[in-house]
Design a protein around this motif. Structure first.
Motif, PDB file in Angstrom:
ATOM      1  N   VAL A  98       0.857  -1.182   0.000  1.00 46.21           N
ATOM      2  CA  VAL A  98       0.000   0.000   0.000  1.00 46.21           C
ATOM      3  C   VAL A  98       0.894   1.233   0.000  1.00 46.21           C
ATOM      4  O   VAL A  98       2.097   1.148   0.212  1.00 46.21           O
ATOM      5  N   ALA A  99       0.285   2.397  -0.193  1.00 42.92           N
ATOM      6  CA  ALA A  99       1.057   3.614  -0.434  1.00 42.92           C
ATOM      7  C   ALA A  99       1.692   4.210   0.814  1.00 42.92           C
ATOM      8  O   ALA A  99       2.738   4.851   0.733  1.00 42.92           O
ATOM      9  N   ASN A 100       1.073   4.007   1.984  1.00 45.65           N
ATOM     10  CA  ASN A 100       1.571   4.686   3.185  1.00 45.65           C
ATOM     11  C   ASN A 100       1.110   3.956   4.444  1.00 45.65           C
ATOM     12  O   ASN A 100       0.324   3.001   4.383  1.00 45.65           O
ATOM     13  N   THR A 101       1.572   4.422   5.581  1.00 51.90           N
ATOM     14  CA  THR A 101       1.264   3.759   6.850  1.00 51.90           C
ATOM     15  C   THR A 101      -0.213   3.869   7.208  1.00 51.90           C
ATOM     16  O   THR A 101      -0.759   2.959   7.842  1.00 51.90           O
ATOM     17  N   LEU A 196      14.274  -3.102  12.551  1.00 47.46           N
ATOM     18  CA  LEU A 196      13.995  -1.693  12.283  1.00 47.46           C
ATOM     19  C   LEU A 196      15.229  -0.839  12.563  1.00 47.46           C
ATOM     20  O   LEU A 196      15.893  -1.013  13.588  1.00 47.46           O
ATOM     21  N   PRO A 197      15.545   0.105  11.682  1.00 47.88           N
ATOM     22  CA  PRO A 197      16.657   1.015  11.961  1.00 47.88           C
ATOM     23  C   PRO A 197      16.263   2.057  13.001  1.00 47.88           C
ATOM     24  O   PRO A 197      15.070   2.295  13.247  1.00 47.88           O
ATOM     25  N   GLY A 215      17.857   6.411  -6.342  1.00 49.74           N
ATOM     26  CA  GLY A 215      18.179   7.021  -5.068  1.00 49.74           C
ATOM     27  C   GLY A 215      19.075   6.163  -4.207  1.00 49.74           C
ATOM     28  O   GLY A 215      19.354   5.001  -4.530  1.00 49.74           O
ATOM     29  N   VAL A 216      19.527   6.759  -3.124  1.00 53.24           N
ATOM     30  CA  VAL A 216      20.338   6.085  -2.120  1.00 53.24           C
ATOM     31  C   VAL A 216      19.678   6.310  -0.768  1.00 53.24           C
ATOM     32  O   VAL A 216      19.408   7.460  -0.382  1.00 53.24           O
ATOM     33  N   ALA A 217      19.390   5.233  -0.065  1.00 54.56           N
ATOM     34  CA  ALA A 217      18.798   5.324   1.274  1.00 54.56           C
ATOM     35  C   ALA A 217      19.815   4.819   2.288  1.00 54.56           C
ATOM     36  O   ALA A 217      20.534   3.854   2.035  1.00 54.56           O
ATOM     37  N   ILE A 218      19.868   5.492   3.424  1.00 50.55           N
ATOM     38  CA  ILE A 218      20.753   5.105   4.520  1.00 50.55           C
ATOM     39  C   ILE A 218      19.900   4.712   5.719  1.00 50.55           C
ATOM     40  O   ILE A 218      19.084   5.510   6.193  1.00 50.55           O
ATOM     41  N   LEU A 219      20.071   3.476   6.174  1.00 55.35           N
ATOM     42  CA  LEU A 219      19.407   3.016   7.391  1.00 55.35           C
ATOM     43  C   LEU A 219      20.452   3.003   8.505  1.00 55.35           C
ATOM     44  O   LEU A 219      21.481   2.332   8.391  1.00 55.35           O
ATOM     45  N   ARG A 220      20.191   3.757   9.571  1.00 56.37           N
ATOM     46  CA  ARG A 220      21.158   3.874  10.663  1.00 56.37           C
ATOM     47  C   ARG A 220      20.758   2.964  11.817  1.00 56.37           C
ATOM     48  O   ARG A 220      19.663   3.092  12.390  1.00 56.37           O
ATOM     49  N   TYR A 221      21.631   2.047  12.150  1.00 57.61           N
ATOM     50  CA  TYR A 221      21.434   1.144  13.283  1.00 57.61           C
ATOM     51  C   TYR A 221      22.364   1.575  14.422  1.00 57.61           C
ATOM     52  O   TYR A 221      23.135   2.537  14.286  1.00 57.61           O
ATOM     53  N   GLN A 222      22.298   0.890  15.537  1.00 54.93           N
ATOM     54  CA  GLN A 222      23.072   1.285  16.707  1.00 54.93           C
ATOM     55  C   GLN A 222      24.575   1.319  16.420  1.00 54.93           C
ATOM     56  O   GLN A 222      25.269   2.268  16.780  1.00 54.93           O
ATOM     57  N   ASP A 223      25.076   0.286  15.741  1.00 54.96           N
ATOM     58  CA  ASP A 223      26.526   0.155  15.555  1.00 54.96           C
ATOM     59  C   ASP A 223      26.974   0.123  14.101  1.00 54.96           C
ATOM     60  O   ASP A 223      28.161  -0.069  13.830  1.00 54.96           O
ATOM     61  N   PHE A 224      26.048   0.275  13.159  1.00 54.35           N
ATOM     62  CA  PHE A 224      26.421   0.209  11.749  1.00 54.35           C
ATOM     63  C   PHE A 224      25.329   0.851  10.900  1.00 54.35           C
ATOM     64  O   PHE A 224      24.229   1.145  11.396  1.00 54.35           O
ATOM     65  N   VAL A 312       8.254  -2.768   7.090  1.00 54.68           N
ATOM     66  CA  VAL A 312       8.753  -2.306   5.796  1.00 54.68           C
ATOM     67  C   VAL A 312       7.949  -1.103   5.330  1.00 54.68           C
ATOM     68  O   VAL A 312       8.505  -0.102   4.862  1.00 54.68           O
ATOM     69  N   ASN A 313       6.629  -1.180   5.453  1.00 54.04           N
ATOM     70  CA  ASN A 313       5.780  -0.070   5.034  1.00 54.04           C
ATOM     71  C   ASN A 313       6.081   1.190   5.849  1.00 54.04           C
ATOM     72  O   ASN A 313       6.106   2.307   5.309  1.00 54.04           O
ATOM     73  N   HIS A 314       6.322   1.020   7.142  1.00 57.28           N
ATOM     74  CA  HIS A 314       6.647   2.162   8.012  1.00 57.28           C
ATOM     75  C   HIS A 314       7.919   2.858   7.536  1.00 57.28           C
ATOM     76  O   HIS A 314       7.954   4.098   7.390  1.00 57.28           O
ATOM     77  N   VAL A 315       8.978   2.086   7.275  1.00 58.79           N
ATOM     78  CA  VAL A 315      10.246   2.683   6.853  1.00 58.79           C
ATOM     79  C   VAL A 315      10.137   3.218   5.431  1.00 58.79           C
ATOM     80  O   VAL A 315      10.679   4.283   5.110  1.00 58.79           O
TER      81      VAL A 315
END
Length: 332
Positions: A98-101, A196-197, A215-224, A312-315
């Protein structure tokens, strides 16, 4: 139980899914919906059996089918899935679901009202044996330093875009674009493998219509960090990687998963993948049939899969908002 299958959408991916569904032996195509009777009948003629063709989606979804596969433009997924759920029909919907949350949460509420119905997003790659081998290998690594997942290929419709047209798959009017169509593959892989990031950022290359071509997406986790690279206006032949310390997992293509290798960084490299089925949708079709036909035994597995789709939809929505890409569905 052989599931009576209906389909919405008569493009190449729908044909591939129906062929995969028949290979499993768990489905039989019984109903086709198309806006035009001629195109629906042409699609149905590819398959044997008693197949009804409909030009009214409500008529098809009340015809007694067990499950519907939805491969219409993304902007229509929500309303078509909602009608199916209300009529007690299981849903398999192409990504992006779906399109959004907001739309996803409305479907979640509908599913709670109709607990006998199951809802699946057709992220085929995570159901394949090679992805499961990848996941096992990732979980065995002592340390994760980061990952880069790449899925960039030239769209069959990009020439039309360059010629001044606005194909559905590149148009925000249809809740489409690089992130929604191709970016969802590496995003699914990242969230399935790492959760989840903590935060996410999307650097989109915009099209003239306000959508994203790559595009380029960056997912930020605690240590990487996990970097996702995707697009529909070029071809990339970069491998995807999961980085440990010395060791590295190399993936030929994060969506197709033809070959996955583990390199220990000390001179040893091992192929951990195996040749997959000729039709890459067979594994997901078989998984969905099992989850539908064995509801009691598979409840926990199904809920985990539904939660993954929700995450996945949330992010996906957060990334799109970060890039300032607006869909008409956001205003509903």
């Amino acid at each position: 139980m052989t599931l009576q299958l209906g389909i919405i959408g008569t493009n190449w991916i729908t044909k591939m899914f129906v062929e995969a569904a028949h290979i499993t032996g768990d489905y039989q195509l019984k109903a086709v919906y198309s806006r035009r009777m001629e195109s629906g009948q042409t699609f149905a003629d590819n398959f044997s059996g008693d197949i009804e063709v409909y030009t009214d989606v409500n008529d098809m979804l009340t015809s007694g089918i067990d499950v519907v596969y939805i491969a219409s433009p993304n902007s229509l997924h929500f309303i078509q899935a909602a009608i199916a759920i209300r009529n007690g029909v299981h849903v398999i919907v192409e990504k992006s679901a779906v399109a959004n949350t907001n739309e996803f949460e409305q479907l979640y509420s509908l599913l709670r009202e109709h607990p006998q119905v199951r809802f699946f997003e057709a992220a085929r790659h995570i159901q394949q044996d090679n992805f499961k081998a990848l996941e096992t290998c990732v979980n065995s690594m002592e340390h994760i330093s980061g990952a880069t997942f790449v899925y960039e290929k030239y769209s069959s419709r990009f020439d039309a875009y360059l010629a001044g047209e606005e194909p559905n798959v590149l148009s925000p009017k249809f809740a489409a674009g690089a992130l929604a169509d191709l970016g969802v593959y590496p995003l699914y892989a990242a969230i399935k493998l790492f959760g989840l990031p903590n935060s996410q950022h999307y650097f989109a290359t915009k099209l003239r219509n306000g959508g994203d071509g790559r595009g380029v997406a960056i997912l930020r986790y605690q240590d990487f960090d996990v970097t996702l690279i995707f697009g529909k206006g070029a071809n990339s032949y970069l491998h995807s990687e999961v980085l440990g310390l010395r060791d590295t997992i190399l993936i030929s293509n994060i969506a197709e998963l033809e070959e996955v290798k583990y390199n220990d960084g000390q001179g040893q490299e091992k192929v951990i993948s195996k040749p997959g089925p000729a039709n890459p949708m067979v594994d997901e079709a078989a998984t969905f049939a099992r989850l539908i036909n064995q509801p009691s035994e598979t409840e926990a597995e199904y809920q985990d899969l539904l939660l993954l789709s929700q995450r996945v939809n949330h992010v996906l929505t957060a990334l799109r908002m970060d890039a300032g890409i607006v869909f008409p569905n956001d205003k509903k």
